[in-house]
Design a protein around this motif. Structure first.
Motif, PDB file in Angstrom:
ATOM      1  N   ALA A 183     -47.879 -17.790  26.444  1.00 39.52           N
ATOM      2  CA  ALA A 183     -47.048 -18.964  26.149  1.00 39.52           C
ATOM      3  C   ALA A 183     -47.614 -20.165  26.892  1.00 39.52           C
ATOM      4  CB  ALA A 183     -45.607 -18.707  26.586  1.00 39.52           C
ATOM      5  N   GLN A 189     -44.645 -25.074  22.059  1.00 35.94           N
ATOM      6  CA  GLN A 189     -44.354 -23.642  22.000  1.00 35.94           C
ATOM      7  C   GLN A 189     -43.631 -23.200  20.724  1.00 35.94           C
ATOM      8  OE1 GLN A 189     -45.643 -21.417  24.218  1.00 35.94           O
ATOM      9  NE2 GLN A 189     -44.836 -19.845  22.844  1.00 35.94           N
ATOM     10  N   ASP A 190     -42.797 -24.051  20.135  1.00 34.23           N
ATOM     11  CA  ASP A 190     -42.083 -23.640  18.910  1.00 34.23           C
ATOM     12  C   ASP A 190     -43.062 -23.228  17.811  1.00 34.23           C
ATOM     13  OD1 ASP A 190     -39.788 -24.203  20.232  1.00 34.23           O
ATOM     14  OD2 ASP A 190     -39.114 -25.831  18.918  1.00 34.23           O
ATOM     15  N   ASP A 193     -44.530 -19.890  18.753  1.00 34.00           N
ATOM     16  CA  ASP A 193     -43.504 -18.853  18.538  1.00 34.00           C
ATOM     17  C   ASP A 193     -43.388 -18.503  17.058  1.00 34.00           C
ATOM     18  OD1 ASP A 193     -42.851 -18.661  21.221  1.00 34.00           O
ATOM     19  OD2 ASP A 193     -41.108 -19.992  21.099  1.00 34.00           O
ATOM     20  N   CYS A 196     -46.167 -16.348  15.945  1.00 33.69           N
ATOM     21  CA  CYS A 196     -46.014 -15.028  16.553  1.00 33.69           C
ATOM     22  C   CYS A 196     -44.924 -14.224  15.837  1.00 33.69           C
ATOM     23  CB  CYS A 196     -45.678 -15.197  18.025  1.00 33.69           C
ATOM     24  SG  CYS A 196     -45.880 -13.688  18.936  1.00 33.69           S
ATOM     25  N   GLU A 197     -43.821 -14.901  15.500  1.00 35.62           N
ATOM     26  CA  GLU A 197     -42.725 -14.240  14.770  1.00 35.62           C
ATOM     27  C   GLU A 197     -43.203 -13.717  13.416  1.00 35.62           C
ATOM     28  OE1 GLU A 197     -39.672 -17.282  14.690  1.00 35.62           O
ATOM     29  OE2 GLU A 197     -39.785 -17.452  16.882  1.00 35.62           O
ATOM     30  N   ASN A 212     -44.966 -11.403  22.048  1.00 26.29           N
ATOM     31  CA  ASN A 212     -44.886 -12.810  22.428  1.00 26.29           C
ATOM     32  C   ASN A 212     -44.621 -12.887  23.935  1.00 26.29           C
ATOM     33  OD1 ASN A 212     -44.881 -15.581  22.185  1.00 26.29           O
ATOM     34  ND2 ASN A 212     -43.076 -15.703  20.870  1.00 26.29           N
ATOM     35  N   LEU A 214     -42.324 -14.664  26.994  1.00 27.54           N
ATOM     36  CA  LEU A 214     -41.143 -15.458  27.360  1.00 27.54           C
ATOM     37  C   LEU A 214     -41.338 -16.017  28.765  1.00 27.54           C
ATOM     38  CD1 LEU A 214     -38.338 -12.995  26.187  1.00 27.54           C
ATOM     39  CD2 LEU A 214     -39.088 -15.066  25.001  1.00 27.54           C
ATOM     40  N   ARG A 221     -34.454 -19.202  27.147  1.00 30.77           N
ATOM     41  CA  ARG A 221     -35.192 -18.042  26.617  1.00 30.77           C
ATOM     42  C   ARG A 221     -34.345 -16.792  26.365  1.00 30.77           C
ATOM     43  NH1 ARG A 221     -39.299 -19.602  23.703  1.00 30.77           N
ATOM     44  NH2 ARG A 221     -37.588 -21.058  23.343  1.00 30.77           N
ATOM     45  N   TYR A 224     -32.924 -17.304  22.988  1.00 32.41           N
ATOM     46  CA  TYR A 224     -34.011 -17.143  22.010  1.00 32.41           C
ATOM     47  C   TYR A 224     -34.286 -15.656  21.774  1.00 32.41           C
ATOM     48  CZ  TYR A 224     -38.762 -17.022  20.109  1.00 32.41           C
ATOM     49  OH  TYR A 224     -39.867 -16.741  19.337  1.00 32.41           O
ATOM     50  N   GLN A 228     -33.929 -13.495  18.296  1.00 29.92           N
ATOM     51  CA  GLN A 228     -35.081 -12.763  17.740  1.00 29.92           C
ATOM     52  C   GLN A 228     -34.724 -11.290  17.532  1.00 29.92           C
ATOM     53  OE1 GLN A 228     -37.908 -14.065  16.510  1.00 29.92           O
ATOM     54  NE2 GLN A 228     -36.851 -15.970  16.973  1.00 29.92           N
TER      55      GLN A 228
END
Length: 390
Positions: A183, A189-190, A193, A196-197, A212, A214, A221, A224, A228
């Protein structure tokens, strides 16, 4: 909390260090403990490298060899083998930073794919790793995160970044290697992310392949993570997370002040620690869905994780649960965990000296800003020096 002082055993902690390596480590941490010296040293080093002055040998024999495995992966192999012999795994990290050209991004992605294929036949290397900005320009990630319009050329660069993520994730899946994605700063970062998602949804069907990261100094986080988790349960895939405290504290707070928004960083060290431990506990309660890599140099969090494992009946060798520290740091945690039979690994950066310098400079600066970290290292090195003399 464990009352046993597992991490005070310096004989185990430094068993791979020769007397001269022990002296070098002591000298380095002594230097790092003095902030003005670090500032001066990093400035002089940047200056010398930019002018192509012949300082690589000096850097190599001091700070580079302490914190890095070598200039290429072949260089790292003797270290990887030595670590494996004492129960410690390796994560080879091609730590080239700050590149701007497509050819360089392609070369980094290719290197990660090569390492992943290599790791397939090397029990000592269960992970591959990369940093999002190793695969594309920071600005592109930032524009996507801030939902800004992009030129056709920038759209194309974003597509190339996606392609690199895809190639590396597929290689990890095909080789049965776990892929750790680092990260970076919150204002890019969005986008990282999001990619990665997508990779998790595609490649984590049977088990977590893509992990990913955190950064637990961010107060958002845990929320988040929970979102997820819901999404993954609904989508029928697994999650993998590496948890760390975070490496861009000053930058994050400065930018928030400059731009007049609420800082994404926890208000205090204690809040960060509490957040880290809460995130760790949540994942450990859900290990069937989420695999965990605890990246920490914090002894208390490590003891806490060990306690949780015992309480929850999680076996030390359960592959859903890993610990990791950076090469050249916190050997007292790594090697004692290995000796006790836990899954533990060293993150080993490597690459050409000049290209790895930004990484090394960040490490040195980080060590000066983490109160207590450097003095703890120094105390343990001193203790081992005395033990060996006796």
């Amino acid at each position: 909390m464990s009352t046993k002082n597992y991490f005070d055993n310096t004989e185990v902690a430094f068993k791979l260090k020769s007397d001269s390596e022990l002296e070098r480590a002591y000298f380095l941490f002594k230097m790092i403990s003095k902030e003005p010296l670090v500032r001066m040293g990093t400035a002089v080093t940047k200056f010398a490298l930019n002018l192509n002055l012949p300082v690589e040998g000096l850097i190599r024999s001091t700070v580079f060899d302490h914190f890095c495995g070598g200039v290429n992966e072949k260089d790292c192999m003797s270290t990887v083998d030595k670590l494996y012999d004492v129960g410690v795994y390796s994560v080879l990290d091609f730590s080239v930073e700050g590149k701007e050209e497509d050819e360089q991004f392609d070369a980094t992605a290719k290197k990660v794919v090569e390492l992943t294929h290599f790791a397939q036949n090397k029990k000592a290397m269960p992970f591959s790793v990369f940093k999002p900005t190793g695969f594309g320009k920071f600005d592109i990630f930032q524009k996507i995160t801030e939902k800004k319009s992009m030129t056709a050329a920038e759209e194309d660069q974003w597509e190339q970044i996606k392609r690199r993520y895809e190639e590396v994730s597929k290689a990890a899946h095909d080789c049965n290697i776990s892929l750790l994605i680092d990260a970076e700063q919150s204002w890019m970062q969005d986008a990282a992310d999001m990619l990665c998602e997508e990779m998790m949804a595609k490649y984590n069907r049977e088990k977590p392949v893509v992990f990913n990261t955190l950064q637990c100094y961010r107060w958002d986080r845990l929320d988040y993570l929970k979102k997820q988790h819901e999404k993954a349960k609904a989508g029928g895939y697994k999650l993998g997370f590496k948890i760390v405290r975070g490496a861009y504290l000053e930058k994050e707070n400065e930018r928030a002040v400059e731009n007049g928004y609420q800082t994404p960083i926890c208000a205090s060290k204690k809040e960060t620690d509490d957040n880290f431990n809460a995130i760790m506990h949540y994942i450990m309660e859900n290990l069937e869905d989420i695999h965990l890599f605890v990246g920490t140099h914090n002894e208390l969090s490590t003891y806490l994780a060990m306690d949780y494992m015992e309480e929850m009946g999680i076996d030390k060798k359960d592959r859903k649960m890993w610990f990791g520290q950076l090469y050249g740091m916190s050997d007292h945690i790594t090697f004692n965990l290995g000796e006790l039979g836990y899954n533990v690994s060293k993150y080993i950066p490597f690459g050409p000296v000049k290209d790895v310098m930004p990484y090394l400079i960040r490490r040195a600066e980080e060590n000066t800003s983490v109160a207590g970290q450097t003095s703890r290292e120094l105390g343990l090195l001193k203790k081992e020096k005395v033990r060996r003399k006796l």
